[in-house]
Write a protein that holds these residues in place. Structure first.
Motif, PDB file in Angstrom:
ATOM      1  N   ARG A 765      53.930  42.356  50.259  1.00  0.00           N
ATOM      2  CA  ARG A 765      53.013  41.218  50.114  1.00  0.00           C
ATOM      3  C   ARG A 765      51.758  41.635  49.355  1.00  0.00           C
ATOM      4  N   ASN A 766      51.241  42.828  49.659  1.00  0.00           N
ATOM      5  CA  ASN A 766      50.055  43.315  48.940  1.00  0.00           C
ATOM      6  C   ASN A 766      50.336  43.469  47.445  1.00  0.00           C
ATOM      7  N   THR A 767      51.503  44.039  47.131  1.00  0.00           N
ATOM      8  CA  THR A 767      51.866  44.236  45.724  1.00  0.00           C
ATOM      9  C   THR A 767      51.902  42.895  44.992  1.00  0.00           C
ATOM     10  N   ASP A 768      52.454  41.887  45.636  1.00  0.00           N
ATOM     11  CA  ASP A 768      52.537  40.561  45.019  1.00  0.00           C
ATOM     12  C   ASP A 768      51.144  39.957  44.810  1.00  0.00           C
ATOM     13  N   ARG A 769      50.220  40.259  45.704  1.00  0.00           N
ATOM     14  CA  ARG A 769      48.861  39.719  45.583  1.00  0.00           C
ATOM     15  C   ARG A 769      48.117  40.303  44.381  1.00  0.00           C
ATOM     16  N   TRP A 770      48.546  41.454  43.907  1.00  0.00           N
ATOM     17  CA  TRP A 770      47.944  42.044  42.720  1.00  0.00           C
ATOM     18  C   TRP A 770      48.466  41.419  41.419  1.00  0.00           C
ATOM     19  N   ARG A 771      49.443  40.547  41.523  1.00  0.00           N
ATOM     20  CA  ARG A 771      50.127  40.006  40.347  1.00  0.00           C
ATOM     21  C   ARG A 771      49.167  39.516  39.259  1.00  0.00           C
ATOM     22  N   PHE A 798      42.392  62.305  29.489  1.00  0.00           N
ATOM     23  CA  PHE A 798      43.569  61.714  30.121  1.00  0.00           C
ATOM     24  C   PHE A 798      43.820  60.351  29.475  1.00  0.00           C
ATOM     25  N   GLN A 799      45.030  59.882  29.618  1.00  0.00           N
ATOM     26  CA  GLN A 799      45.385  58.577  29.062  1.00  0.00           C
ATOM     27  C   GLN A 799      45.350  57.524  30.150  1.00  0.00           C
ATOM     28  N   ALA A 800      45.076  56.293  29.729  1.00  0.00           N
ATOM     29  CA  ALA A 800      45.018  55.182  30.675  1.00  0.00           C
ATOM     30  C   ALA A 800      45.183  53.879  29.921  1.00  0.00           C
ATOM     31  N   THR A 801      45.616  52.866  30.648  1.00  0.00           N
ATOM     32  CA  THR A 801      45.589  51.509  30.104  1.00  0.00           C
ATOM     33  C   THR A 801      44.400  50.799  30.742  1.00  0.00           C
ATOM     34  N   THR A 802      43.754  49.909  29.980  1.00  0.00           N
ATOM     35  CA  THR A 802      42.537  49.263  30.489  1.00  0.00           C
ATOM     36  C   THR A 802      42.521  47.790  30.126  1.00  0.00           C
ATOM     37  N   THR A 803      41.751  47.043  30.913  1.00  0.00           N
ATOM     38  CA  THR A 803      41.467  45.644  30.605  1.00  0.00           C
ATOM     39  C   THR A 803      40.193  45.269  31.332  1.00  0.00           C
ATOM     40  N   VAL A 804      39.628  44.114  30.965  1.00  0.00           N
ATOM     41  CA  VAL A 804      38.422  43.615  31.626  1.00  0.00           C
ATOM     42  C   VAL A 804      38.790  42.370  32.401  1.00  0.00           C
ATOM     43  N   VAL A 805      38.396  42.302  33.690  1.00  0.00           N
ATOM     44  CA  VAL A 805      38.741  41.151  34.527  1.00  0.00           C
ATOM     45  C   VAL A 805      37.468  40.542  35.092  1.00  0.00           C
ATOM     46  N   PRO A 806      37.415  39.209  35.254  1.00  0.00           N
ATOM     47  CA  PRO A 806      36.230  38.566  35.829  1.00  0.00           C
ATOM     48  C   PRO A 806      36.017  39.001  37.284  1.00  0.00           C
ATOM     49  N   HIS A 807      34.776  38.939  37.719  1.00  0.00           N
ATOM     50  CA  HIS A 807      34.444  39.322  39.095  1.00  0.00           C
ATOM     51  C   HIS A 807      35.226  38.482  40.098  1.00  0.00           C
ATOM     52  N   SER A 812      39.190  37.806  44.467  1.00  0.00           N
ATOM     53  CA  SER A 812      40.300  36.985  44.958  1.00  0.00           C
ATOM     54  C   SER A 812      41.461  37.862  45.421  1.00  0.00           C
ATOM     55  N   VAL A 813      41.759  38.908  44.654  1.00  0.00           N
ATOM     56  CA  VAL A 813      42.846  39.825  45.028  1.00  0.00           C
ATOM     57  C   VAL A 813      42.450  40.657  46.247  1.00  0.00           C
ATOM     58  N   LEU A 814      41.278  41.276  46.196  1.00  0.00           N
ATOM     59  CA  LEU A 814      40.877  42.196  47.271  1.00  0.00           C
ATOM     60  C   LEU A 814      40.760  41.483  48.616  1.00  0.00           C
ATOM     61  N   SER A 815      40.331  40.232  48.600  1.00  0.00           N
ATOM     62  CA  SER A 815      40.121  39.515  49.858  1.00  0.00           C
ATOM     63  C   SER A 815      41.429  39.130  50.534  1.00  0.00           C
ATOM     64  N   GLN A 816      42.550  39.197  49.826  1.00  0.00           N
ATOM     65  CA  GLN A 816      43.845  38.846  50.428  1.00  0.00           C
ATOM     66  C   GLN A 816      44.616  40.045  50.977  1.00  0.00           C
ATOM     67  N   LEU A 817      44.167  41.256  50.687  1.00  0.00           N
ATOM     68  CA  LEU A 817      44.947  42.440  51.029  1.00  0.00           C
ATOM     69  C   LEU A 817      44.999  42.673  52.537  1.00  0.00           C
ATOM     70  N   GLU A 818      46.131  43.201  52.982  1.00  0.00           N
ATOM     71  CA  GLU A 818      46.313  43.577  54.390  1.00  0.00           C
ATOM     72  C   GLU A 818      46.115  45.092  54.524  1.00  0.00           C
ATOM     73  N   ASN A 830      32.635  42.470  52.207  1.00  0.00           N
ATOM     74  CA  ASN A 830      31.526  41.537  52.412  1.00  0.00           C
ATOM     75  C   ASN A 830      30.408  41.781  51.401  1.00  0.00           C
ATOM     76  N   TYR A 831      30.209  43.036  51.063  1.00  0.00           N
ATOM     77  CA  TYR A 831      29.224  43.388  50.034  1.00  0.00           C
ATOM     78  C   TYR A 831      29.697  42.978  48.656  1.00  0.00           C
ATOM     79  N   LEU A 832      30.916  43.347  48.282  1.00  0.00           N
ATOM     80  CA  LEU A 832      31.427  43.066  46.940  1.00  0.00           C
ATOM     81  C   LEU A 832      31.452  41.561  46.658  1.00  0.00           C
ATOM     82  N   ALA A 833      31.782  40.774  47.681  1.00  0.00           N
ATOM     83  CA  ALA A 833      31.876  39.330  47.489  1.00  0.00           C
ATOM     84  C   ALA A 833      30.519  38.719  47.117  1.00  0.00           C
TER      85      ALA A 833
END
Length: 982
Positions: A765-771, A798-807, A812-818, A830-833
């Motif tokens: 379920r957590n993996t799906d919430r990161w979709r 080191f190599q990495a893939t990157t993107t920019v995402v809105p706050h 929205s993703v972090l608040s659903q995680l179990e 509570n702080y990040l929100a």
């Protein structure tokens, strides 16, 4: 040197008891000359070039004490800072030339200071008051200088002990108050020195009964008694007026058989009472625990100069003798003490008392489950109940606990006013200079890649030798290391190193709690001693270990100590080392048992025996409080699931002056643990140490005052403990506390939750919430660079893939995680929100998915995105939480990006950020994957199983992500209807 100049500076500095003042003005006032000559300052500068001069020593003492003062009336700058030093010079009125000379003679020492968590308190113990009554503290300072302590170390102890004493109740206070405090040090790091300093200052200030709870064995109690007698109480108080030349009168006086009596025992140059001070009467001795009040209850019937005034009045208090006792934490002993005190009567209500509880988390804490207590009836364990009775009998008693493992003490019920919860203060001592601790055995930060580690750049490679499952348990090698290290010590003595550094040389073998196992192991060691050192093959084996192990390690870490160039040079000292170890017939001593006589062995007495060069085989009794002098080689294979027990068994921690390079730890890396499992004791120990260090770091972070008010007080420490120590179940103990932590703010600091679900369905379920954020794995890889820094002189990439995402998308993703178990991420969430503009503004997050090196990369697609680079992660021993999630270099790269962020809302890139952009490191992780095959099993045909591959992350908010209050913690009351705690 010019005596006039020295005397002038002594007089001038003596007039500056409250802080630095104009040197020229005071010099003019105290000088015999009509006007001090300018040449005096010129001569001062020249003499300072000789750091060994009395004048340089005088300024070293004074300037260091000003540098390290916790608060300074002449400067708003923090202690140990360049600005504090500059403000001091300004007050003194010194020009640039004098300042430069003083800086060269007395370099500014920066570094960690004691962390004090405290509520408001009555400020009665000023520096001036301390200086006015300082007979025993001054004597203790002289002892420390004679022992070779630096002025910086003495000033640090002065400040740390002052921080304790000023938070005790004023002994002359009219109304009684009983303060409770806790001092947290490191295992074998000098806690005794700290509480000796506290006792010295406290009795100088007016405390007239000191009770030291000194361990659960007379061995430990006697060790503490001797230390106090030697360094504080002194010869004259021990002799009580008896002439040291009167042999008949000395019968029954302890220490007559002591190797260090009388020359190493402090002398007060006569009875203190004849010098305007007061005497100390001992109610216990080295060999005798508390037996009763020696002259009956009259022992505490202290004579008052003015019978109309209470004892705690200064008129009566300061001339009165102090009483000191060191007692075991033993039911019979403490019961006798409580009974005797009940007979004393009313004077106890006037008597200022200091109780020092050494190893306060052992036996002192009430371990009875509150849920099992009888309704309406107080229920305590024996020692806890007796300590509670002492505190009730002595309303002016101050209780200060000392420990290296503080978690049990902060779990005490703060609402129980008769218990030992540190309601008034908690002080975390800094790691002392010269101390070998976790950082010296574990590569916690900045370690080179495993393939590149050497004895020069890795503490593990230098000092740790793993014991793995197999026919060779490396016990013989450990024995060889003990002999070689002893021989090298003897060689160093021959090259001019003081013999006192190597008076004792020991090896500790600890692989079981069972006494039968100890006997079998001792027999095996004695057999090995007889069998493996009687032929030329022994020298061949020792020569090989010397060349392959000791030579390279000492070459990198000897710090100037002499090292023999070849084994042939060392060989003569090998025979002498074996002779010292065989003294008395056997090199092995068994240290175990339940009775005192099991520990009363002459060969184990580090005080009375000239040289203890032995192998100690034992268990629990050697794991707490008892100092194994000269410990150089440890062989450790005992398993335990208790964090504090494991921590206290770290006897290999301590001061190893002159032989740090010789220290070796042989530790089990594959110990049987349950059915079909093995346990890596080295990794388990590292995990516990990291918990302790993280706890200390948070105390330091939250100790900062906001608007003159503390963010963190002792009753609010528990929620921080529960963040770190999952081995102690927080739910039952949390019910005793009336507040809970609801918000942790971490501007510019990494947030790394680790308690990911153990259940496969929750993981899926957590993996799906990161979709919504998985397209980061579709982006083209870029190369990211970490420039040279303190951890490496090389540029790492080191190599990495990157993107920019809105706050909003990230929240929205972090608040659903179990999460597994107690959700420690909630206060962070509570702080990040609130970074949506409510508290501060973060516009977007740079989402970074690091990749492993191409040669070792295992990839898989996740819910149709990717491929992602899979990584292995494992949970910590006995916990639901994983160890470190982000790679060290990845974390450093991200932290550097945050630290160097530009102003405002700059367009984020992998190479530069604005102050309104944070960083997220995202990993596709697999648990319990021992190798690449394990990774592939979680992603058959290159497609990740969402129930087996979990997405783990580290979040680093911008450094500006806080409001103007700068507060970092927020609590709320648990009780219904109670107000929120700010």
């Amino acid at each position: 040197m010019n005596d006039h100049l020295l005397n002038l500076h002594i007089d001038v500095l003596g007039a500056m008891s409250r802080g630095p003042k104009s040197f020229a003005k005071i010099a003019f006032a105290v000088s015999d000359a009509e006007e001090p000559a300018d040449e005096d300052l010129q001569g001062f500068r020249e003499i300072l070039l000789d750091r060994q001069s009395d004048l340089a020593a005088l300024w070293n003492q004074k300037l260091t004490s000003w540098d390290m003062a916790e608060t300074a009336s002449w400067s708003s700058a923090p202690a140990r800072s360049e600005q504090r030093r500059a403000d001091t010079y300004a007050q003194l009125g010194f020009d640039d030339d004098v300042r430069k000379a003083l800086d060269a003679a007395v370099p500014l020492v920066t570094g960690p200071q004691p962390v004090v968590i405290s509520g408001d308190f009555q400020r009665w113990y000023s520096k001036e008051k301390a200086a006015a009554h300082a007979f025993y503290w001054s004597a203790y300072e002289r002892v420390l200088r004679k022992k070779g302590w630096s002025e910086t170390a003495i000033a640090s102890l002065d400040q740390a002990s002052h921080s304790v004493v000023e938070r005790l109740s004023d002994p002359t206070r009219t109304e009684a108050y009983s303060a409770r405090g806790l001092v947290v040090g490191y295992v074998q790091s000098g806690k005794t020195a700290n509480f000796t300093g506290v006792i010295a200052k406290a009795i100088d200030a007016g405390y007239r009964l000191v009770i030291v709870l000194g361990g659960t064995l007379n061995l430990l109690r006697g060790q503490t008694q001797r230390r106090l007698d030697m360094e504080l109480i002194g010869r004259e108080n021990i002799l009580r007026g008896i002439s040291p030349d009167d042999i008949d009168a000395l019968i029954g006086i302890d220490y007559q058989d002591d190797e260090d009596w009388p020359h190493k025992f402090v002398s007060h140059d006569g009875r203190p009472s004849d010098q305007g001070a007061f005497n100390i009467e001992r109610l216990t001795t080295r060999d005798e625990d508390y037996q009763g009040l020696g002259q009956g209850i009259s022992t505490l019937d202290i004579t008052k100069l003015d019978q109309a005034l209470p004892l705690h009045d200064p008129m009566n208090l300061h001339p009165a003798a102090a009483r000191v006792m060191v007692v075991k934490k033993n039911k019979a002993v403490l019961s006798k003490l409580v009974t005797d005190l009940k007979r004393v009567g009313g004077i106890l209500h006037e008597l200022p008392v200091l109780i020092i509880d050494d190893e306060s988390d052992q036996a002192s804490v009430n371990t009875i489950d509150p849920a099992k207590q009888t309704e309406g009836k107080e229920s305590r364990t024996a020692i806890n109940g007796l300590i509670s009775q002492l505190l009730q009998l002595l309303p002016r008693a101050q209780y200060v606990g000392y420990t290296a493992t503080p978690f049990a003490n902060v779990f005490v019920d703060p609402d129980d006013t008769q218990d030992i919860f540190p309601r008034d203060f908690l002080i975390s001592l800094p790691r002392p200079v010269g101390y070998m601790g976790v950082q010296d055995f574990h590569d916690l930060d900045g370690a080179a890649p495993a393939a590149d580690r050497t004895v020069a750049n890795s503490q593990e490679e230098a000092h740790v030798r793993g014991v793995f499952d197999g026919p060779d348990d490396r016990l013989l090698e450990a024995l060889d290391a003990f002999i070689l290290s002893g021989a090298i010590k003897l060689y160093r003595v021959s090259q001019g190193v003081p013999e006192t550094k190597y008076r004792h040389h020991t090896m500790l073998v600890h692989d079981s709690v069972r006494m039968a196992d100890h006997s079998a192991l001792a027999s095996r060691l004695n057999s090995m001693w007889s069998k493996h050192y009687s032929s030329s093959s022994a020298h061949e084996r020792l020569a090989k270990l010397f060349a392959e192990d000791f030579m390279p390690v000492s070459g990198a870490h000897a710090q100037g100590a002499p090292v023999p160039g070849t084994y042939d040079v060392l060989r003569p000292y090998v025979s002498r080392a074996r002779q010292l170890m065989s003294a008395g017939g056997s090199p092995v001593i068994i240290v175990n048992g339940d009775k005192e006589r099991d520990y009363e062995q002459a060969a184990l007495d580090f005080d009375r025996t000239k040289n203890v060069w032995k192998i100690l085989v034992g268990g629990t009794k050697l794991s707490r409080g008892f100092t194994v002098e000269g410990l150089t080689v440890t062989y450790y294979r005992r398993k335990t699931q208790q964090a504090d027990t494991l921590m206290q068994m770290g006897r290999w921690f301590g001061f190893r002056d002159g032989y740090r390079d010789l220290v070796r730890l042989y530790i089990g890396r594959e110990e049987p643990y349950g059915k079909g499992k093995t346990l890596d004791l080295y990794e388990a120990f590292e995990a516990i140490c990291q918990d302790e260090e993280a706890f200390r770091a948070q105390l330091a972070q939250y100790a900062t005052m906001i608007d003159g008010e503390p963010q963190l007080t002792p009753e609010r420490v528990l929620p921080l403990v529960s963040q770190h120590l999952a081995l102690i179940k927080p739910s039952a103990r949390n019910k005793m506390f009336n507040s809970e932590l609801v918000e942790i703010r971490s501007p510019g600091k990494a947030i790394e939750p680790a308690a990911y679900p153990m259940n496969a369905e929750q993981t899926a379920r957590n993996t799906d919430r990161w979709r919504p954020l998985l397209p980061v794995f579709d982006a083209p890889a870029v190369t990211l660079a970490l420039p040279p820094d303190s951890s490496s002189p090389l540029t790492r990439t080191f190599q990495a893939t990157t993107t920019v995402v809105p706050h909003t998308s990230l929240i929205s993703v972090l608040s659903q995680l179990e999460w597994e178990g107690h959700n420690h991420f909630t206060p962070h969430l509570n702080y990040l929100a609130q970074l949506d503009g409510s508290l501060a503004t973060v516009d977007e997050w740079l989402l970074v998915a690091p990749q492993t090196t191409p040669a070792r990369r295992v990839e898989a697609s996740i819910l149709g995105h990717g491929p992602a680079s899979l990584v292995r992660r494992n949970r910590q021993l006995g916990k639901v939480s994983f160890g470190r999630i982000s790679g060290l270099e990845h974390r450093r790269w991200a932290q550097r990006l945050i630290d160097e962020a530009g102003p405002g809302a700059l367009p984020p890139t992998p190479h530069a950020l604005g102050s309104r952009t944070g960083v997220v490191l995202l990993y596709a992780a697999v648990e319990k994957a021992e190798d690449d095959a394990g990774l592939r099993a979680a992603a058959p045909n290159g497609i990740a199983d969402p129930s087996r591959v979990f997405l783990a992350f580290t979040v680093i908010p911008p450094a500006t992500a806080n409001d103007a209050s700068l507060r970092l913690l927020r609590y709320q009351a648990k009780r219904s209807g109670a107000r929120e705690l700010p």
